[in-house]
Design an enzyme around this catalytic site. Sequence first.
Site, PDB file in Angstrom:
ATOM      1  NE  ARG A 173      -1.332   2.596   2.975  1.00 32.23           N
ATOM      2  CZ  ARG A 173      -0.898   2.965   3.593  1.00 32.23           C
ATOM      3  NH1 ARG A 173      -0.744   5.033   3.209  1.00 32.23           N
ATOM      4  NH2 ARG A 173      -0.319   3.748   4.233  1.00 32.23           N
ATOM      5  CG  ASP A 174       3.575   4.557   3.129  1.00 30.55           C
ATOM      6  OD1 ASP A 174       3.256   5.678   1.601  1.00 30.55           O
ATOM      7  OD2 ASP A 174       3.852   4.645   4.555  1.00 30.55           O
ATOM      8  CG  HIS A 225       3.414   4.367   9.503  1.00 34.99           C
ATOM      9  ND1 HIS A 225       3.639   3.190   8.512  1.00 34.99           N
ATOM     10  CD2 HIS A 225       3.515   5.242   8.881  1.00 34.99           C
ATOM     11  CE1 HIS A 225       3.267   3.906   7.267  1.00 34.99           C
ATOM     12  NE2 HIS A 225       3.848   4.940   7.247  1.00 34.99           N
ATOM     13  CG  HIS A 242       7.901   7.052   5.628  1.00 36.13           C
ATOM     14  ND1 HIS A 242       7.988   7.709   5.227  1.00 36.13           N
ATOM     15  CD2 HIS A 242       6.958   7.241   6.832  1.00 36.13           C
ATOM     16  CE1 HIS A 242       6.559   7.205   4.260  1.00 36.13           C
ATOM     17  NE2 HIS A 242       5.439   6.733   5.983  1.00 36.13           N
ATOM     18  CB  CYS A 245       3.465  11.255   2.197  1.00 36.28           C
ATOM     19  SG  CYS A 245       2.480  11.778   2.345  1.00 36.28           S
ATOM     20  CG  ASN A 250       7.209   2.968   5.049  1.00 39.17           C
ATOM     21  OD1 ASN A 250       6.557   3.299   6.068  1.00 39.17           O
ATOM     22  ND2 ASN A 250       6.945   3.356   3.548  1.00 39.17           N
TER      23      ASN A 250
END
Length: 730
Positions: free
Chosen positions: A18-19, A215, A217, A248, A257
């Site tokens: 996803r990310d 979460h 990064h 993002c 990430n």
Amino acid sequence: MAEIPAAPATVIREVGPRDGLQNAKAVMPTAAKLAWIAAMAEAGLAEMEVASFVPPAAMPQMADAAEVTRIVRARHPSLRAVALAPNLRGAQNAAAAGAQRIIVPVSASEAHSRANVRRAKTEQVAEVRRVVEWARELGRDRPVIEAGISTAFGCSLQGLVPERDVVDLARALIEAGADVVALADTLGYATPSHIRRLVRAVRAEIGPDRLGNLHLHDTLGTALANAMAGLEEGVRGFDGALGGLGGCPFAPGSVGNVATEDLVHLLEAEGVRTGIDLPRLIAAREALRAGLPSEPLQGRVAAAGLPPTYRPAAGPKPQPTLRETSPGPLAGIRVVEFSHMVMGPSCGMILADLGADVIKVEPGPRGDNTRRLTGAALGFFPTFNRNKRSICLDLKRPEGAAAARRLVAGADVVLENFRPGAMEALGFGHAALAALNPRLVYCSCKGFLPGPYEHRTALDEVVQMMGGLAYMTGPPGRPLRAGSSVNDIMGGMFGAIAILAALREREATGRGGLVQSGLFETNMVLMAQHMARAAIEGEDPEPFGDPAMRKPWPVYDVFATAEPDEQVFVGVVGEGQWRAFCDAFGLADLRDDPALATMRDLAASRPRILPRVAQVFAALPKVALMARLEALGVPFAPIAKPSDLFSDPHLLASGGLLAVDLAGAEGAREPRAARAGLPGLPVTFGVGRPGLRRQPPRVGEHGSEVLREAGLTAAEIADLAATGILAGAA
């Protein structure tokens, strides 16, 4: 470095599909994406963000979100499929595709929120509320709703986000109904001290079991240090992306990430079980490269290789619990519990473990006196009060009683276990509360059900003595109570069963009612088999503590082994077992003796058999003896003490121990441990065992939030606190 609290295995959520893909220059083909997900699942990743349900025009990479989610659920049923959805329509599409957890993003930065979802923060909180209200209509199988606070540690569009803003946003999201709130360092700007401060502040505001994953990064290279800081603060869920993918698009300056493989290596090196096979996870990078050949991959462990000393953290792969996979079958049921000691609290614990919202009403100003018991009762409070919320009220003052009635008015169940007449004297008997709330199920856990004894005050020991259990436990002339609060706990269980039956009946009638559970009557359930035997034989059976007790099997006893003070119980309870047992332990003469041909013959010959068996066992070390018995399929057991059970391999592997805080045991002089693995409910559902959503509460810990939910204003709550009617940590 702070000591890492004992806890169940840490969950690492893979967010790459996803990310990790949303900044990729090329669109990864669906087949390649599924192959990559399969490779990571085979490495042991148990939770994965598989898609983002956004308009394909905004993010072409996610045009196959529904297809990927459906296929993943079909091919990998043990994998928890997570999806991101920025709005109600996306959440509905995600749930229709089979997502078990839906993340609704809410940015702590106003500028980032408007760039990312084109809404103000307040509008996105309202969207979370809409998603929660819709999800609740789905019933027990609804997805978990997680609110993810992005840019919680800063934003390049706005700059530093005040920590108070993040804490207030987390509270607003919980009030909107989110099951958990996660914190995202979307830019990778956080430092370990920032992580510690914000995690502590948010957990203090919303409760430790409502804080979800971190979460992280890695823009400034601090992601692993930040993960370690979170671990030290008790965080047990982290997001990572294989190969460090991500970033993002609405937060300029961010990079990928934290690499999942680096995160696994760090945690395993610190002795934290993840259940992930790190070499296989690193090998899964090849499936990622095949799908995105032009995308550069990061990751220190993959570049350097595993050190030759690498060993995965000891322990089997963790089993899922309802907390991880489902809100529980009783989600949506609210219970107001007036209780102390064991019987009532154990009833409430069962309901809470199964997902009910149990509000424990404690007497002001110091709370439940069970917290301060010592000796044999020292463990009562932490054992039977997990997964509950606490409010501490002075019910003898009109304002306190009025506040409690506001709770009852919106409840499904009231549970109490005080002496006869105590609740009526306070104005909280069944008749009074049924008039207030006709749909209320009112459960009284008492010493005796209605009858000649109902006015008496009972204890577990009292009913064991008068109900025959103590007679059956001890040796002749020395009645002994069982070594646990068996009637209290079972009485609470029968109370929970009665409550569930009454709730089912309410579905048909629309009205609640009174149900009762009796301590004495619970004891009689345990005595029924002995009463039946007494009726059959016309005399009382001998106690289990009687050395001369007539046992129906040749071997059903505790034996010494070769090591001093090490004993094993062994039971040989069938003729086939007896023959195999004799073969394995060199007792062929007993096996072939015609006088020992039937089980009746064998039972009658115990005085002859047992010395031979004891002689054989005394020459064998305990471990060797148990291994031989297990291979035979003969029932056996080591003689365990309570402290032995914390390391029992079956309890650890099956998710049977919950990491419970012990701070509620105020009677302890110098507690040796702040947390211990205590047994969960002995049941399992298709999605796992009931888990730990909340630690046993501090006195009045949730008073303010509970009263807000009941409709009291902030000024009214403040007045109750100022006058001492609302007490504790509220």
